[in-house]
Design a protein around this motif. Sequence first.
Motif, mmCIF file in Angstrom:
data_model
loop_
_atom_site.group_PDB
_atom_site.id
_atom_site.type_symbol
_atom_site.label_atom_id
_atom_site.label_comp_id
_atom_site.label_asym_id
_atom_site.label_seq_id
_atom_site.Cartn_x
_atom_site.Cartn_y
_atom_site.Cartn_z
ATOM 1 N N ILE A 64 3.171 14.187 -0.894
ATOM 2 C CA ILE A 64 4.160 13.256 -0.358
ATOM 3 C C ILE A 64 3.627 11.849 -0.572
ATOM 4 N N GLU A 65 4.430 11.009 -1.201
ATOM 5 C CA GLU A 65 4.071 9.606 -1.427
ATOM 6 C C GLU A 65 4.585 8.778 -0.257
ATOM 7 N N LEU A 66 3.686 8.025 0.383
ATOM 8 C CA LEU A 66 4.041 7.239 1.554
ATOM 9 C C LEU A 66 3.863 5.761 1.275
ATOM 10 N N THR A 74 6.137 5.616 5.857
ATOM 11 C CA THR A 74 7.299 6.471 5.668
ATOM 12 C C THR A 74 7.288 6.973 4.232
ATOM 13 N N GLU A 75 8.030 8.052 4.005
ATOM 14 C CA GLU A 75 8.072 8.637 2.671
ATOM 15 C C GLU A 75 8.776 7.699 1.701
ATOM 16 N N LEU A 76 8.186 7.542 0.554
ATOM 17 C CA LEU A 76 8.745 6.721 -0.504
ATOM 18 C C LEU A 76 9.882 7.495 -1.162
ATOM 19 N N ASN A 77 11.002 6.838 -1.410
ATOM 20 C CA ASN A 77 12.153 7.443 -2.097
ATOM 21 C C ASN A 77 12.665 8.703 -1.404
ATOM 22 N N SER A 78 12.742 8.676 -0.097
ATOM 23 C CA SER A 78 13.247 9.820 0.646
ATOM 24 C C SER A 78 14.395 9.369 1.538
ATOM 25 N N THR A 79 15.352 10.260 1.726
ATOM 26 C CA THR A 79 16.459 9.945 2.614
ATOM 27 C C THR A 79 16.111 10.257 4.062
ATOM 28 N N LEU A 90 0.808 -1.207 0.000
ATOM 29 C CA LEU A 90 0.000 0.000 0.000
ATOM 30 C C LEU A 90 0.845 1.263 0.000
ATOM 31 N N THR A 91 0.458 2.213 -0.825
ATOM 32 C CA THR A 91 1.041 3.552 -0.794
ATOM 33 C C THR A 91 -0.098 4.555 -0.665
ATOM 34 N N LEU A 92 0.189 5.660 -0.013
ATOM 35 C CA LEU A 92 -0.769 6.751 0.144
ATOM 36 C C LEU A 92 -0.119 8.027 -0.344
#
Length: 129
Positions: free
Chosen positions: A24-26, A43-48, A12-14
């Motif tokens: 923000i893609e989570l 958590t944020e997708l593709n985030s450091t 699942l992503t939100l």
Amino acid sequence: MADFDYESLEDLTLTMESEDGEEIELELLTIFEYEDVDYGAFTELNSTENIVYFFSLQFGETRGEETEVTFECVEDETLGETLLGIFQEVIDSDLDTEEEIEFAQAMDEEEIQEDESQWDKFINKKIED
């Protein structure tokens, strides 16, 4: 936890809007229960940055084999801190490699708890797994 097939939410992503209007893609990390309410840790997708967002899950109508699920962002800071502690316990209980066990033991030491970069590395490893 509600009588629901949580495995169906595994990937699942939100999409959420930040305070400054950015989307923000989570991605879902895990689901757990606290005081008879199911919560999802995202958590944020593709985030450091390793920011964890918590959403309560509400279950609506069941149509056939599908149940309507809605997510409401937890905005109460006190509840958020409580959920973060529970989330950390859930992650700790899921540890299965020697490296992760050593990290969990180190988390008990004050110096590591103060160093958020260690926590960031751990969350990144869990996301990659």
